[in-house]
Design a protein around this motif. Structure first.
Motif, PDB file in Angstrom:
ATOM      1  N   ILE A  63       0.830  -1.211   0.000  1.00 35.40           N
ATOM      2  CA  ILE A  63       0.000   0.000   0.000  1.00 35.40           C
ATOM      3  C   ILE A  63       0.862   1.257   0.000  1.00 35.40           C
ATOM      4  O   ILE A  63       1.844   1.363   0.739  1.00 35.40           O
ATOM      5  CB  ILE A  63      -0.961  -0.011   1.211  1.00 35.40           C
ATOM      6  CG1 ILE A  63      -1.984  -1.137   1.008  1.00 35.40           C
ATOM      7  CG2 ILE A  63      -1.659   1.333   1.378  1.00 35.40           C
ATOM      8  CD1 ILE A  63      -3.050  -1.226   2.037  1.00 35.40           C
ATOM      9  N   GLY A  64       0.469   2.201  -0.844  1.00 28.61           N
ATOM     10  CA  GLY A  64       1.085   3.524  -0.876  1.00 28.61           C
ATOM     11  C   GLY A  64       0.140   4.534  -0.250  1.00 28.61           C
ATOM     12  O   GLY A  64      -1.090   4.392  -0.332  1.00 28.61           O
TER      13      GLY A  64
ATOM     14  N   ALA B 269      -1.769   4.823   8.495  1.00 26.18           N
ATOM     15  CA  ALA B 269      -0.452   4.152   8.439  1.00 26.18           C
ATOM     16  C   ALA B 269      -0.272   3.259   9.662  1.00 26.18           C
ATOM     17  O   ALA B 269       0.215   2.126   9.557  1.00 26.18           O
ATOM     18  CB  ALA B 269       0.660   5.193   8.350  1.00 26.18           C
ATOM     19  N   GLN B 270      -0.677   3.744  10.825  1.00 20.62           N
ATOM     20  CA  GLN B 270      -0.534   2.942  12.049  1.00 20.62           C
ATOM     21  C   GLN B 270      -1.417   1.699  12.010  1.00 20.62           C
ATOM     22  O   GLN B 270      -0.993   0.613  12.409  1.00 20.62           O
ATOM     23  CB  GLN B 270      -0.871   3.778  13.287  1.00 20.62           C
ATOM     24  CG  GLN B 270       0.121   4.890  13.591  1.00 20.62           C
ATOM     25  CD  GLN B 270       1.486   4.366  14.040  1.00 20.62           C
ATOM     26  OE1 GLN B 270       1.712   3.163  14.119  1.00 20.62           O
ATOM     27  NE2 GLN B 270       2.417   5.269  14.303  1.00 20.62           N
ATOM     28  N   VAL B 271      -2.631   1.876  11.542  1.00 16.82           N
ATOM     29  CA  VAL B 271      -3.532   0.707  11.460  1.00 16.82           C
ATOM     30  C   VAL B 271      -2.999  -0.289  10.440  1.00 16.82           C
ATOM     31  O   VAL B 271      -2.889  -1.490  10.713  1.00 16.82           O
ATOM     32  CB  VAL B 271      -4.971   1.158  11.094  1.00 16.82           C
ATOM     33  CG1 VAL B 271      -5.842  -0.059  10.789  1.00 16.82           C
ATOM     34  CG2 VAL B 271      -5.589   1.974  12.229  1.00 16.82           C
ATOM     35  N   LEU B 272      -2.638   0.221   9.259  1.00 17.72           N
ATOM     36  CA  LEU B 272      -2.223  -0.680   8.174  1.00 17.72           C
ATOM     37  C   LEU B 272      -0.963  -1.454   8.549  1.00 17.72           C
ATOM     38  O   LEU B 272      -0.826  -2.629   8.222  1.00 17.72           O
ATOM     39  CB  LEU B 272      -2.002   0.116   6.887  1.00 17.72           C
ATOM     40  CG  LEU B 272      -3.290   0.672   6.253  1.00 17.72           C
ATOM     41  CD1 LEU B 272      -2.957   1.691   5.170  1.00 17.72           C
ATOM     42  CD2 LEU B 272      -4.144  -0.461   5.672  1.00 17.72           C
TER      43      LEU B 272
ATOM     44  N   VAL C  24      -0.115  -6.665   5.211  1.00 19.73           N
ATOM     45  CA  VAL C  24       0.084  -5.388   4.520  1.00 19.73           C
ATOM     46  C   VAL C  24       1.548  -4.991   4.590  1.00 19.73           C
ATOM     47  O   VAL C  24       2.193  -5.106   5.638  1.00 19.73           O
ATOM     48  CB  VAL C  24      -0.793  -4.278   5.156  1.00 19.73           C
ATOM     49  CG1 VAL C  24      -0.347  -2.892   4.670  1.00 19.73           C
ATOM     50  CG2 VAL C  24      -2.260  -4.500   4.807  1.00 19.73           C
ATOM     51  N   HIS C  25       2.055  -4.551   3.458  1.00 21.11           N
ATOM     52  CA  HIS C  25       3.385  -3.947   3.418  1.00 21.11           C
ATOM     53  C   HIS C  25       3.195  -2.487   3.029  1.00 21.11           C
ATOM     54  O   HIS C  25       2.726  -2.191   1.924  1.00 21.11           O
ATOM     55  CB  HIS C  25       4.255  -4.658   2.380  1.00 21.11           C
ATOM     56  CG  HIS C  25       5.559  -3.963   2.116  1.00 21.11           C
ATOM     57  ND1 HIS C  25       6.533  -3.826   3.082  1.00 21.11           N
ATOM     58  CD2 HIS C  25       6.027  -3.355   1.006  1.00 21.11           C
ATOM     59  CE1 HIS C  25       7.558  -3.159   2.560  1.00 21.11           C
ATOM     60  NE2 HIS C  25       7.269  -2.861   1.306  1.00 21.11           N
ATOM     61  N   LEU C  26       3.479  -1.588   3.967  1.00 24.12           N
ATOM     62  CA  LEU C  26       3.399  -0.158   3.628  1.00 24.12           C
ATOM     63  C   LEU C  26       4.582   0.140   2.713  1.00 24.12           C
ATOM     64  O   LEU C  26       5.730   0.145   3.139  1.00 24.12           O
ATOM     65  CB  LEU C  26       3.479   0.684   4.908  1.00 24.12           C
ATOM     66  CG  LEU C  26       2.180   1.218   5.474  1.00 24.12           C
ATOM     67  CD1 LEU C  26       2.462   2.055   6.702  1.00 24.12           C
ATOM     68  CD2 LEU C  26       1.394   2.028   4.451  1.00 24.12           C
ATOM     69  N   ALA C  27       4.259   0.385   1.455  1.00 23.43           N
ATOM     70  CA  ALA C  27       5.324   0.479   0.447  1.00 23.43           C
ATOM     71  C   ALA C  27       5.946   1.867   0.379  1.00 23.43           C
ATOM     72  O   ALA C  27       7.096   2.001  -0.034  1.00 23.43           O
ATOM     73  CB  ALA C  27       4.768   0.091  -0.918  1.00 23.43           C
ATOM     74  N   GLY C  28       5.199   2.896   0.759  1.00 21.58           N
ATOM     75  CA  GLY C  28       5.779   4.227   0.706  1.00 21.58           C
ATOM     76  C   GLY C  28       4.748   5.306   0.963  1.00 21.58           C
ATOM     77  O   GLY C  28       3.546   5.067   0.911  1.00 21.58           O
ATOM     78  N   ILE C  29       5.279   6.501   1.267  1.00 21.48           N
ATOM     79  CA  ILE C  29       4.433   7.641   1.628  1.00 21.48           C
ATOM     80  C   ILE C  29       4.929   8.860   0.869  1.00 21.48           C
ATOM     81  O   ILE C  29       6.142   9.087   0.755  1.00 21.48           O
ATOM     82  CB  ILE C  29       4.516   7.900   3.151  1.00 21.48           C
ATOM     83  CG1 ILE C  29       3.973   6.687   3.915  1.00 21.48           C
ATOM     84  CG2 ILE C  29       3.792   9.185   3.528  1.00 21.48           C
ATOM     85  CD1 ILE C  29       4.116   6.766   5.418  1.00 21.48           C
ATOM     86  N   THR C  30       3.982   9.653   0.355  1.00 24.86           N
ATOM     87  CA  THR C  30       4.370  10.919  -0.248  1.00 24.86           C
ATOM     88  C   THR C  30       3.478  12.033   0.289  1.00 24.86           C
ATOM     89  O   THR C  30       2.341  11.787   0.697  1.00 24.86           O
ATOM     90  CB  THR C  30       4.313  10.867  -1.790  1.00 24.86           C
ATOM     91  OG1 THR C  30       4.885  12.064  -2.320  1.00 24.86           O
ATOM     92  CG2 THR C  30       2.882  10.723  -2.304  1.00 24.86           C
TER      93      THR C  30
END
Ligand SMILES: NC(=O)c1ccc[n+]([C@@H]2O[C@H](COP(=O)([O-])OP(=O)(O)OC[C@H]3O[C@@H](n4cnc5c(N)ncnc54)[C@H](O)[C@@H]3O)[C@@H](O)[C@H]2O)c1
Length: 347
Positions: free
Chosen positions: A30-31, A43-46, A52-58
């Motif tokens: 997830i982005g 982001a904290q929940v995911l 889930v792999h948090l793939a990145g944030i912009t």
């Protein structure tokens, strides 16, 4: 420090993310676009989900993206294009109302599943435009109306099943939220669009669609710098069923007093909000029951349902984009009525 999870050997079997096909996906990448308050929450929940792999944030503020990325252990990206190019299975859009449009267009052009925070936009036009693109792309969508996942809301639905709601009283009586864009009308859309969206969504769920609204704003902004939104709004609503309703909002308090709905059917009174459900039923001496709600669970459930749908293992997205668009149209009709002084029929 960012340590990418090695996904290379992960036996990812791609689901058809458009909801067709039968294969599932083991890990969902997830982005996240928008690293503010609600982006932080998602982001904290995911990241608490094992699949889930948090793939990145912009974020348009690179330091905000970096700070959240550092906190949750993923990579910041300088822009949406770079985030999408990094390889994601789904994207969360957590930007303020005025910033909607371009992020969704980029995600939908890539034909990726899309989670969007409410409200859909500051205006009706932007949301209609995105809605048309959602329909054309045919991808899975979900909107952050997490109240729909409250057990007390389900209980209210069951209690009202088969009974005609005759009167609805909605209220959002609160402070000015501590984000600079909120009290500025062309940034947030105003309190009815920005805040009361949760209450309007619940009104539609429990009492049906609204045929006509007539709203007024007091024209006196709250005493914060740059504010031009109404400090007080009130409105009448006529539902298609014949039920009548009101909606009152204010941002003049220093605390959140109340946000929710009262509903009346013959012999039944309900008060429902994010915090609790109160039920009164009977005759001269009604029996009262109060049920405490679990908003934290609902905030997790809305993300869980989206991830399950993306992975192809669940089908509990309760508010896809087209459904949220109906709530947004109602909110925009109220805002238009307050601005013009005329009754408005939501499209
Ligand atoms: N469902 C809920 O309960 C809930 C709770 C809080 C907020 N929200 C909604 O979430 C939205 C955001 O609220 P917030 O409190 O997080 O706001 P915020 O101002 O704290 O965060 C928004 C972030 O988006 C960034 N941003 C703006 N334009 C961008 C763009 N084009 N690309 C990338 N990043 C961009 C900003 O720099 C900021 O960091 C609002 O619409 C709000 O109503 C929903």
């Amino acid at each position: 420090m960012y340590f990418p999870r090695d996904l290379g050997h992960n036996a990812r079997r791609y689901a058809n993310v458009h909801g067709q096909g039968s294969e599932t996906m083991d890990i969902c990448r997830i982005g996240l676009i928008g690293a503010g308050n609600v982006g932080h929450r998602h982001a904290q929940v995911l990241r608490s989900f094992p699949d889930v792999h948090l793939a990145g944030i912009t974020d348009v503020i690179p330091q905000a993206a970096k700070a959240l990325a550092d906190e949750v252990g993923c990579r910041p990206y300088p822009g949406i294009g770079e985030l999408l190019a990094a390889g994601v299975d789904a994207v969360y859009v957590c930007v303020p109302p005025f910033a909607h449009g371009p992020p969704e267009h980029a995600v939908l052009a890539a034909r990726l599943p899309l989670f969007v925070e409410k409200p859909l936009a500051a205006t009706a036009e932007t949301a209609e435009h995105v809605g048309a693109q959602v329909a054309a792309a045919g991808v899975l969508t979900a909107v952050g109306h997490h109240w729909r996942y409250l057990e007390v809301v389900e209980r209210a639905r069951r209690l009202l099943d088969g009974r005609a709601v005759r009167l609805v009283g909605g209220a959002w009586l609160d402070k000015v939220p501590p984000v600079g864009w909120w009290p500025v009308r062309d940034r947030s859309g105003g309190p009815v669009i920005e805040q009361a969206a949760h209450v309007l969504d619940l009104a539609r769920l429990l009492a049906g669609e609204v045929a006509e609204v007539f709203a007024m704003g007091d024209g006196q902004p709250p005493a914060v710098p740059g504010a031009d939104v109404d400090g007080v709004t009130t409105a009448t609503l006529r539902f298609r069923s014949g039920a009548l309703g009101t909606l009152s909002t204010t941002c003049l308090l220093g605390w959140k007093q109340r946000a929710g709905l009262e509903l009346i059917a013959e012999g039944l009174w309900l008060s429902v909000g994010e915090g609790r459900l109160v039920i009164r039923e009977g005759s001269a001496d009604p029996v009262e029951e109060a049920v405490t709600a679990d908003p934290a669970a609902a905030r997790v459930a809305v993300d869980r349902a989206f991830v399950d749908a993306v992975r192809g293992i669940g089908n509990d997205v309760r508010v896809p984009y087209p459904e949220a668009l109906r709530t947004h149209r109602l909110a925009c009709a109220l805002a238009a009525s307050a601005a013009t002084g005329q009754p408005v029929r939501p499209p």
